[in-house]
Design an enzyme around this catalytic site. Structure first.
Site, PDB file in Angstrom:
ATOM      1  NE  ARG A  53       0.004   1.110   3.556  1.00  0.00           N
ATOM      2  CZ  ARG A  53       1.112   2.074   3.481  1.00  0.00           C
ATOM      3  NH1 ARG A  53       2.433   1.811   3.729  1.00  0.00           N
ATOM      4  NH2 ARG A  53       0.397   3.253   3.940  1.00  0.00           N
ATOM      5  N   GLY A  54       0.251   2.394   0.133  1.00  0.00           N
ATOM      6  CA  GLY A  54       1.049   3.741  -0.201  1.00  0.00           C
ATOM      7  C   GLY A  54       1.189   3.893  -1.874  1.00  0.00           C
ATOM      8  CB  ALA A  55       0.444   6.965  -3.837  1.00  0.00           C
ATOM      9  NE  ARG A  90      -6.442   0.856  -1.376  1.00  0.00           N
ATOM     10  CZ  ARG A  90      -5.215   1.299  -0.460  1.00  0.00           C
ATOM     11  NH1 ARG A  90      -4.267   0.803  -0.771  1.00  0.00           N
ATOM     12  NH2 ARG A  90      -6.100   2.302   0.181  1.00  0.00           N
ATOM     13  CG  ASP A 241      -2.702   8.185  -1.691  1.00  0.00           C
ATOM     14  OD1 ASP A 241      -3.049   8.316  -0.020  1.00  0.00           O
ATOM     15  OD2 ASP A 241      -2.309   7.079  -1.529  1.00  0.00           O
ATOM     16  CG  ASN A 251      -2.529  11.142   3.079  1.00  0.00           C
ATOM     17  OD1 ASN A 251      -1.847  10.429   2.201  1.00  0.00           O
ATOM     18  ND2 ASN A 251      -2.050  11.769   3.729  1.00  0.00           N
ATOM     19  CE  LYS A 252      -5.359   6.079   4.212  1.00  0.00           C
ATOM     20  NZ  LYS A 252      -6.548   4.672   3.734  1.00  0.00           N
TER      21      LYS A 252
HETATM   22  O1  MRU Z   1      -4.624   3.593   2.420  1.00  0.00           O
HETATM   23  P1  MRU Z   1      -3.019   3.803   1.891  1.00  0.00           P
HETATM   24  O2  MRU Z   1      -2.576   2.892   3.423  1.00  0.00           O
HETATM   25  O3  MRU Z   1      -2.354   2.897   0.621  1.00  0.00           O
HETATM   26  O4  MRU Z   1      -3.187   4.958   2.276  1.00  0.00           O
HETATM   27  C1  MRU Z   1      -1.697   5.337   2.640  1.00  0.00           C
HETATM   28  C2  MRU Z   1      -1.402   6.592   2.050  1.00  0.00           C
HETATM   29  O5  MRU Z   1      -2.576   7.776   2.291  1.00  0.00           O
HETATM   30  C3  MRU Z   1      -0.493   7.817   2.214  1.00  0.00           C
HETATM   31  O6  MRU Z   1      -0.195   8.912   3.403  1.00  0.00           O
HETATM   32  C4  MRU Z   1      -0.058   8.287   0.912  1.00  0.00           C
HETATM   33  O7  MRU Z   1      -0.386   7.229   0.263  1.00  0.00           O
HETATM   34  C5  MRU Z   1       1.200   8.290   0.291  1.00  0.00           C
HETATM   35  S1  MRU Z   1       2.700   7.373   1.118  1.00  0.00           S
HETATM   36  C6  MRU Z   1       4.016   7.904   0.513  1.00  0.00           C
END
Ligand code: MRU
Length: 366
Positions: A53-55, A90, A241, A251-252
């Site tokens: 996970r993470g963009a 996603r 993201d 973002n989250k």
């Molecule tokens: O749902 P996730 O864990 O994939 O969400 C991740 C985030 O929101 C991060 O802050 C974002 O992807 C930046 S990652 C460098």
């Protein structure tokens, strides 16, 4: 980054030269499980289930997913179908579509016999570029942290979710400046939002900061505003993201509330993003960025380690209470101090972003 002295990336090719290795992030912080992915379906599952996970990491993983699909069937039709399937896994992080579009553009022009090798080379380039970009984000972000470290003072930084090396191929985005400052001997303390419902802060950010020897404290998501009111936060750094051309940042979920609290308390609020997270096709983030709606079960339950050592999921809510789970929110550009990119820091607006990325500036109207 190193785990107990051993250097790791979050995704790499196995010794066989074709299958893909990932760290299963659903098992952290309890165990370090390495998975081997050999086919498209496993990659799609890994992204959907958030084993990765993470963009930026989602983007690199999708690129390798396309490689595995092509290895099984290198025709153009199969490639387009595999890319469409991966793109659906996603919706919010634009890096996923960016990486697939980059591969498709190249591979549509590539004769079938050369397609697989070219795909692997491009996926590796995406991964390596992510590492270099995040390293550069670290250096640019360091300049924002350093002024708070006068006379050896501890700098207090708040972050939300996990935008560390686990969310990228290496280094992280929001945490890259923190790692760079730590390397330079700046004393730091990080307030880690637990980040319900999936607890990426409590589980992942706390784990990676701890492995790196960086002082941190996990806080309930609602504590940040209170800490800011009492001068306990020098600056906030988060990842994103998707960022639109005018600087709105998805973002989250919960990031927006932190930005509101930061604004009310005059605490700088920076968003760290590699250029693969910039979506130049969008302007108004609130209206245009698709927000992933995840399973209600993620809100209604929580997973952790029981006292007997077993990993257990327990229910938090009455069994008949519905739950809703929007996974991201959009912070309008006006609430950002600015963006930290691999080309430098800039204000969150179209003119400043285009100043750093002139190749995306729109031609003046006739
Ligand atoms: O749902 P996730 O864990 O994939 O969400 C991740 C985030 O929101 C991060 O802050 C974002 O992807 C930046 S990652 C460098």
């Amino acid at each position: 980054m190193k785990i107990d002295g051993t250097p790791f990336r979050t995704i790499w090719l196995d010794q066989d030269g074709w299958s893909v290795r990932i760290i299963d992030q659903t098992k952290l912080p309890w165990s370090l499980d390495i998975l081997r992915l050999t086919e498209l379906g496993q990659v799609a599952h890994a992204i959907r289930a958030m084993q990765v996970r993470g963009a930026p990491l989602i983007g690199a993983t999708a690129a390798y997913g396309l490689c595995l699909a092509l290895r099984a069937e290198p025709s153009l039709a199969a490639m387009e179908a595999a890319a469409a399937m991966l793109a659906e896994t996603r919706p919010t992080a634009v890096n996923l579509r960016w990486a697939l579009a980059r591969l498709l553009t190249l591979l549509r022009e590539t004769p079938e016999p050369a397609r697989v090798a070219r795909a692997y080379a491009e996926a590796a380039a995406i991964a390596d570029e992510d590492v270099a970009q995040n390293r550069a984000i670290g250096e640019h972000g360091l300049a924002l942290i350093a002024p708070f470290a006068d006379a050896g003072r501890v700098v207090n930084i708040l972050t939300h979710c996990n935008a560390g090396w686990l969310a990228t191929v290496d280094w992280g985005t929001a945490l890259a400046p923190i790692y760079a400052a730590h390397e330079r001997g700046i004393k730091l303390h990080v307030w880690v939002d637990e980040t319900r419902p999936r607890n990426q802060g409590a589980a992942l950010t706390a784990w990676e900061l701890g492995k790196h020897g960086i002082a941190h404290t996990v806080i309930a998501d609602n504590a940040g505003g209170h800490l800011m009111q009492h001068g306990a936060v020098d600056l906030v750094i988060v990842g994103a993201d998707r960022v639109t051309r005018r600087g709105d940042a998805a973002n989250k979920i919960g990031t927006y509330l932190k930005a509101l609290a930061a604004g009310d308390n005059h605490v700088p609020f920076w968003v760290a993003v590699p250029s693969s997270t910039l979506d130049w096709s969008l302007c108004d983030g609130i209206a245009e960025i698709p927000i992933e709606e995840r399973s209600a079960a993620e809100v209604a339950t929580v997973t952790g380690r029981a006292m007997d050592g077993t990993i257990t999921t327990v229910r938090l809510t009455p069994k008949d209470s519905p739950a809703a789970n929007p996974a991201f929110d959009v912070t309008p550009a006006r609430l950002l101090s600015g963006l930290i990119t691999e080309r430098g820091c800039c204000a969150a607006n179209e003119a400043s972003l285009c100043g750093l990325f002139p190749e995306f500036a729109l031609p003046p109207p006739l």
